[in-house]
Structure formats: structure tokens, C-alpha cells
Design a protein around this motif. Structure first.
Motif, PDB file in Angstrom:
ATOM      1  N   ASP A 164     143.885 102.139  79.301  1.00  0.00           N
ATOM      2  CA  ASP A 164     144.302 100.803  78.876  1.00  0.00           C
ATOM      3  C   ASP A 164     143.194 100.133  78.078  1.00  0.00           C
ATOM      4  O   ASP A 164     142.005 100.238  78.419  1.00  0.00           O
ATOM      5  CB  ASP A 164     144.651  99.941  80.087  1.00  0.00           C
ATOM      6  N   GLU A 165     143.591  99.444  77.024  1.00  0.00           N
ATOM      7  CA  GLU A 165     142.638  98.755  76.157  1.00  0.00           C
ATOM      8  C   GLU A 165     142.784  97.252  76.354  1.00  0.00           C
ATOM      9  O   GLU A 165     143.805  96.665  75.990  1.00  0.00           O
ATOM     10  CB  GLU A 165     142.896  99.132  74.697  1.00  0.00           C
ATOM     11  N   HIS A 166     141.783  96.650  76.957  1.00  0.00           N
ATOM     12  CA  HIS A 166     141.850  95.221  77.241  1.00  0.00           C
ATOM     13  C   HIS A 166     141.421  94.413  76.012  1.00  0.00           C
ATOM     14  O   HIS A 166     140.418  94.733  75.360  1.00  0.00           O
ATOM     15  CB  HIS A 166     140.985  94.876  78.457  1.00  0.00           C
ATOM     16  N   ILE A 167     142.202  93.370  75.735  1.00  0.00           N
ATOM     17  CA  ILE A 167     141.986  92.555  74.541  1.00  0.00           C
ATOM     18  C   ILE A 167     141.957  91.087  74.946  1.00  0.00           C
ATOM     19  O   ILE A 167     142.878  90.590  75.614  1.00  0.00           O
ATOM     20  CB  ILE A 167     143.116  92.777  73.511  1.00  0.00           C
ATOM     21  N   GLY A 168     140.913  90.394  74.571  1.00  0.00           N
ATOM     22  CA  GLY A 168     140.843  88.968  74.853  1.00  0.00           C
ATOM     23  C   GLY A 168     141.780  88.198  73.938  1.00  0.00           C
ATOM     24  O   GLY A 168     141.714  88.332  72.715  1.00  0.00           O
ATOM     25  N   ALA A 169     142.664  87.402  74.517  1.00  0.00           N
ATOM     26  CA  ALA A 169     143.609  86.621  73.712  1.00  0.00           C
ATOM     27  C   ALA A 169     143.379  85.129  73.915  1.00  0.00           C
ATOM     28  O   ALA A 169     142.854  84.455  73.033  1.00  0.00           O
ATOM     29  CB  ALA A 169     145.045  86.998  74.070  1.00  0.00           C
ATOM     30  N   GLU A 198     149.742 109.490  68.603  1.00  0.00           N
ATOM     31  CA  GLU A 198     150.891 109.499  67.693  1.00  0.00           C
ATOM     32  C   GLU A 198     152.223 109.433  68.435  1.00  0.00           C
ATOM     33  O   GLU A 198     153.171 108.834  67.956  1.00  0.00           O
ATOM     34  CB  GLU A 198     150.848 110.754  66.814  1.00  0.00           C
ATOM     35  N   PHE A 199     152.323 110.071  69.609  1.00  0.00           N
ATOM     36  CA  PHE A 199     153.586 110.132  70.317  1.00  0.00           C
ATOM     37  C   PHE A 199     153.503 109.419  71.659  1.00  0.00           C
ATOM     38  O   PHE A 199     153.788 109.979  72.721  1.00  0.00           O
ATOM     39  CB  PHE A 199     154.019 111.587  70.502  1.00  0.00           C
ATOM     40  N   VAL A 200     153.077 108.175  71.601  1.00  0.00           N
ATOM     41  CA  VAL A 200     153.082 107.301  72.774  1.00  0.00           C
ATOM     42  C   VAL A 200     153.608 105.928  72.349  1.00  0.00           C
ATOM     43  O   VAL A 200     153.534 105.555  71.175  1.00  0.00           O
ATOM     44  CB  VAL A 200     151.672 107.138  73.396  1.00  0.00           C
ATOM     45  N   ASN A 201     154.140 105.215  73.320  1.00  0.00           N
ATOM     46  CA  ASN A 201     154.545 103.829  73.096  1.00  0.00           C
ATOM     47  C   ASN A 201     153.331 102.937  73.345  1.00  0.00           C
ATOM     48  O   ASN A 201     152.822 102.869  74.465  1.00  0.00           O
ATOM     49  CB  ASN A 201     155.685 103.445  74.039  1.00  0.00           C
ATOM     50  N   MET A 202     152.857 102.295  72.294  1.00  0.00           N
ATOM     51  CA  MET A 202     151.703 101.416  72.415  1.00  0.00           C
ATOM     52  C   MET A 202     152.214 100.042  72.853  1.00  0.00           C
ATOM     53  O   MET A 202     152.672  99.241  72.047  1.00  0.00           O
ATOM     54  CB  MET A 202     150.968 101.340  71.062  1.00  0.00           C
ATOM     55  N   LYS A 203     152.156  99.806  74.155  1.00  0.00           N
ATOM     56  CA  LYS A 203     152.788  98.609  74.750  1.00  0.00           C
ATOM     57  C   LYS A 203     151.750  97.522  75.020  1.00  0.00           C
ATOM     58  O   LYS A 203     150.728  97.758  75.657  1.00  0.00           O
ATOM     59  CB  LYS A 203     153.457  98.992  76.063  1.00  0.00           C
ATOM     60  N   THR A 204     152.033  96.325  74.536  1.00  0.00           N
ATOM     61  CA  THR A 204     151.191  95.165  74.842  1.00  0.00           C
ATOM     62  C   THR A 204     151.697  94.498  76.134  1.00  0.00           C
ATOM     63  O   THR A 204     152.904  94.270  76.290  1.00  0.00           O
ATOM     64  CB  THR A 204     151.250  94.141  73.696  1.00  0.00           C
ATOM     65  N   VAL A 205     150.772  94.238  77.026  1.00  0.00           N
ATOM     66  CA  VAL A 205     151.087  93.524  78.271  1.00  0.00           C
ATOM     67  C   VAL A 205     150.279  92.231  78.288  1.00  0.00           C
ATOM     68  O   VAL A 205     149.060  92.236  78.103  1.00  0.00           O
ATOM     69  CB  VAL A 205     150.741  94.391  79.501  1.00  0.00           C
ATOM     70  N   TRP A 206     150.943  91.101  78.503  1.00  0.00           N
ATOM     71  CA  TRP A 206     150.331  89.767  78.489  1.00  0.00           C
ATOM     72  C   TRP A 206     150.693  89.074  79.789  1.00  0.00           C
ATOM     73  O   TRP A 206     151.875  88.898  80.091  1.00  0.00           O
ATOM     74  CB  TRP A 206     150.838  88.993  77.278  1.00  0.00           C
ATOM     75  N   ILE A 207     149.716  88.673  80.570  1.00  0.00           N
ATOM     76  CA  ILE A 207     149.956  88.076  81.879  1.00  0.00           C
ATOM     77  C   ILE A 207     149.217  86.750  81.976  1.00  0.00           C
ATOM     78  O   ILE A 207     148.019  86.674  81.699  1.00  0.00           O
ATOM     79  CB  ILE A 207     149.488  89.015  83.008  1.00  0.00           C
ATOM     80  N   GLU A 208     149.938  85.722  82.361  1.00  0.00           N
ATOM     81  CA  GLU A 208     149.316  84.399  82.596  1.00  0.00           C
ATOM     82  C   GLU A 208     149.707  83.893  83.989  1.00  0.00           C
ATOM     83  O   GLU A 208     150.787  84.223  84.500  1.00  0.00           O
ATOM     84  CB  GLU A 208     149.778  83.390  81.539  1.00  0.00           C
ATOM     85  N   GLU A 209     148.826  83.109  84.558  1.00  0.00           N
ATOM     86  CA  GLU A 209     149.117  82.496  85.857  1.00  0.00           C
ATOM     87  C   GLU A 209     150.218  81.429  85.691  1.00  0.00           C
ATOM     88  O   GLU A 209     150.250  80.716  84.705  1.00  0.00           O
ATOM     89  CB  GLU A 209     147.856  81.850  86.436  1.00  0.00           C
TER      90      GLU A 209
END
Length: 454
Positions: free
Chosen positions: A102-107, A443-454
Motif C-alpha cells: 500500500d502506498e500512503h499519500i497525504g491528502a 500493469e494488471f492490478v486495480n490501483m484503488k484509492t482508499v480515503w478514510i476520515e473520522e
């Protein structure tokens, strides 16, 4: 479906084409296998892939012999192919989890946001005969370890290799149908691509085949990776190390009897060193031994099929008729099997087949240029853009030229090759999509973004 020994033209084995019922059962089994395989922990998938590498290394001579029997590749080159397959398995056994973590990204403050990489499902792999083990493992090692399952449609003349590869996954302990194969003719491939259970497609082969498969997969909105033909330039500049360039150039042109998409096919040589380089290249090619691919002294085996030999010779003959000069070779050998000698063409018109088409055999098309800029122009004057090689004692100069070459892979003072640690891809009619390294496994994966807030 037959496999023949290209060195003798004798039939090795005959295989029945799978009927619709058999194909249906195998696709259903692949889909069922995916449901559990995709949930298998990455650590387990990596351990199984390491076991595949062990099976390959423990039986390298057996598998190499099968490659040589069906393709005509000299045995030492077949051994190297199997060992490279073990290497790609070991690479992804060590790095697949790292590449897909998993690649964590600051938003925004307080939110947890990351990208996760999820497998797609059964992937259809349409693979060629020229590297019957490597092309399959280059696909299977990353994409099965990513959680997909593989459905192999191999070339009909190497079905012995296809069956051997299936057995390797079984011996390594993989669950049933995580890797399977189907024996079908080309005209049935589009129906398999359209099947809802197939979620992605990869093909290594001709540009014509790639366009046909891409049209079908695109109409179904299924992702694809296509490694297609190549007419790679081998640029020899006026300050090139000529002895090494000629030695490596001969290998780059004749390995696997010249039947490689990334073989050096068009030698683009500065006029200041043209005669010297041509003499050296000629000497290197004349010194190569053509013969029985099972013999240790053989450097060049036969072409893999009679039709491939005929097509190659037709293009050489047409190039000579168009005005090219035949410096060396140019006639099929008068002996059993499909043998074609190392051949050199010079003074080639820009519209001759040796300049415009891919010569899939040990034929070197040598062009003279009078400047660096002209070398770049000639190198780029092709529908293909797979690989390119530049030879110079000034590596900064070589790197600068590399930026101007229209190719997916450029090597300075080295022949073009694939390596599990770096991505491999093409441009223009040589295809699209990356294979190998971190880039290829995604190439053959679903690159899914997950966003979670309290």
C-alpha cells in the motif's frame, strides 16, 4: 497441431486442439482458482514462486533440451533461457510484496489516504515460440504473484514447452488451475478474449497480431500489454570501440538464429569507421559455426519453421533486387532442416525490405551515415521502436543520443536485453505497456484509492 525438430524437419509430437467444452472447463476452473488465490497471503505467493525457481534450476537440462528440440536453439542458449526464467522468479519472490505494498499519500489533515493494488482475475497470455519459456515466465512471475491467475495460449509449435511449464507450477506446489493453458488456433483467440472471465490480455508477437488482439481487447475495455516486433538499430559512431562493437554486434544479430524482437537488425555505422567495422563484423559472422543445436560447438541453429525460413529469404532476395549489395551469405543451406547462414547486406535502399521490415533471422542490414544527426534519423526511420544500441567511447555523447532515439529501451555500449530489475517496453508499432520490475507488475492490478476520515 504439430511440433517439428527444425534441425531435421522431423515431427516430434502431434497435439489435439482443445474443443469448446475443454476451453470452457479451463476458463471456469481458472475463475474458480482466482477466487481463492487472490486471497492467498503475499508471503505464500512469494514462497511458491521461489519454489518454481528451484524446480527450474533442478531440471535445467531437461527443459533446455525441450526448447532445443522444438525451436532449434543451441543448447547453451536454451540453458541460459531457463536460468533467466529462474532469475525472474527469484526476483519477484523477493520483491513482489514490496512493489505492491500500500502506498500512503497525504491528502488532508486527519484523513487516512492510500493506494492499494488488487489483482484483476484471469489474464490471457498469448505467447510466441522464439523464447518459449522466458516469454511465459516474464508474464507469469509478476502477474500470478500479484494475485491474478494465468491462462496461456502458446504457439502451436512449442506445445511441449507449454505442457512442461504447466508441470513446473504443479511441482512447485501451486493450487490447481492458478496456471493453465489452452490449445487453440489463432482464429479462436478473439472469442476467449471476449469471455467475461478473462480480465486482461498480454501478447508477445508480431505487430499484425498485436493490432488484432488490441482491437478485440480494447472493444471489451480490457487492459493489455503488447510487446511486438522490432527492427532495432545498432549505432556505431566514429569513436566507437570497434573490436568490442563487432563482437557484441555479431552476437546481438545471431543469438537464437537471429529470431529475436530485440536483436540488432539495422547496423547504422559512421562513414569514418564503416569499412573497418564491416570487415570486423564480417569476420565475426564468418567464424560462427552453423549446425546441430545439440552440439556444444554450434553457434547458430536452424530457423524455427520452414515458413519462417522462406519469408526471411524472400525479404533478402527482394532487398538485393531493389539494389542492396549481398556481402555475405544470402542462400538457405542445402541440408535437412531450416538453416540460413549469417548474411550481410549493404547499400540498402530506404524502401527495400531490409530497411522497412523486420528480418527475423541472422541477416545484418548495414547502413553508412556521415554524421551523428544522420545516424539518429536513420535509426528513427522505422515503424518500430523496441530497442536501440549505441556504441561510442564518450558515454556522455551516447547518453545524449539515447534521449533522441524513439525506442522503449536504449543501451550504450551494450546489446539490448531484458532484465527483471528494469522495465521493458516498446513504442510506435513495437507495442505498449511495461513488463518486468516494479512497473511491470502493476500493469494488471486495480490501483484503488482508499480515503478514510473520522
Amino acid at each position: 497441431m504439430q511440433s517439428r525438430n527444425p534441425a531435421t524437419a522431423d515431427v516430434i509430437a502431434t497435439y489435439d486442439e482443445h474443443d469448446d467444452e475443454t476451453v470452457e472447463k479451463r476458463l471456469a476452473a481458472a475463475q474458480n482458482a482466482f477466487e481463492s488465490w487472490s486471497e492467498t497471503p503475499m508471503a505464500t505467493r512469494e514462497e511458491l514462486l521461489a519454489a518454481v525457481a528451484d524446480v527450474l534450476r533442478s531440471n535445467v537440462e531437461t527443459y533446455a533440451t525441450e526448447i532445443t528440440r522444438e525451436v532449434g536453439k543451441p543448447l547453451d542458449q536454451a540453458v541460459a533461457e531457463v536460468e533467466k526464467c529462474a532469475w525472474v522468479c527469484e526476483y519477484y519472490a523477493q520483491h513482489a510484496g514490496e512493489h505492491l505494498q500500500d502506498e500512503h499519500i497525504g491528502a488532508v489533515p486527519g484523513a487516512k489516504t492510500y493506494v492499494t493494488y488488487e489483482p484483476l482475475g484471469p489474464v490471457l497470455a498469448i505467447m510466441p515460440w522464439n523464447y518459449p519459456f522466458w516469454q511465459v515466465f516474464r508474464f507469469a512471475a509478476p502477474h500470478i504473484t500479484a494475485g491474478n491467475v494465468g491462462v496461456l495460449k502458446h504457439a502451436p509449435n512449442v506445445l511441449g514447452c507449454a505442457q512442461a511449464i504447466e508441470s513446473i507450477f504443479t511441482q512447485a506446489g501451486y493450487p490447481d488451475n492458478v496456471f493453465t493453458s489452452i490449445q487453440i488456433s489463432t482464429d479462436r483467440v478473439s472469442d476467449v478474449i471476449r469471455d467475461d472471465r478473462i480480465r486482461a490480455v498480454t501478447l508477445t508477437g508480431s505487430t499484425r497480431a498485436g493490432k488484432a488482439v488490441a482491437e478485440t481487447s480494447g472493444s471489451e475495455l480490457k487492459p493489455g500489454v503488447f510487446e511486438l516486433g522490432g527492427s532495432d538499430p545498432f549505432i556505431v559512431l566514429d569513436d566507437a570501440p570497434l573490436e568490442k562493437a563487432a563482437t557484441v554486434g555479431a552476437t546481438a544479430r545471431t543469438q537464437n538464429a537471429g529470431q529475436s524482437c530485440i536483436a540488432a537488425k539495422r547496423f547504422v555505422v559512421h562513414t569514418d569507421v564503416f569499412d573497418d567495422f564491416l570487415d570486423r563484423l564480417t569476420a565475426e559472422l564468418e567464424a560462427l559455426t552453423i549446425g546441430d543445436p545439440t552440439e556444444s560447438e554450434t553457434d547458430i541453429g536452424p530457423q524455427a519453421r520452414s515458413d519462417l525460413l522462406e519469408t526471411l529469404h524472400e525479404r533478402v532476395t527482394a532487398s538485393v533486387a531493389a539494389g542492396a549489395n549481398l556481402r555475405l551469405g544470402g542462400e538457405p543451406l542445402d541440408r535437412p532442416g531450416y538453416f540460413y547462414p549469417p548474411t550481410i547486406l549493404t547499400d540498402i535502399p530506404e524502401d527495400a525490405p531490409a530497411a522497412t521490415e523486420e528480418l527475423f533471422g541472422p541477416v545484418a542490414a548495414v547502413f553508412s551515415v556521415d554524421s551523428e544527426q544522420e545516424a539518429i534519423r536513420v535509426a528513427n526511420n522505422s515503424q518500430y521502436g523496441l530497442g536501440a544500441s549505441v556504441w561510442t567511447t564518450d558515454t556522455s555523447r551516447g547518453e545524449s543520443i539515447a534521449q533522441d532515439l524513439e525506442a522503449g529501451n536504449v543501451f550504450v555500449n551494450q546489446l539490448v536485453k531484458s532484465d527483471p530489475r528494469v522495465p521493458f517496453s516498446g513504442t510506435k508499432d513495437s507495442g505498449y505497456g511495461a513488463e518486468l520490475s516494479r512497473h511491470g507488475i502493476r500493469e494488471f492490478v486495480n490501483m484503488k484509492t482508499v480515503w478514510i476520515e473520522e
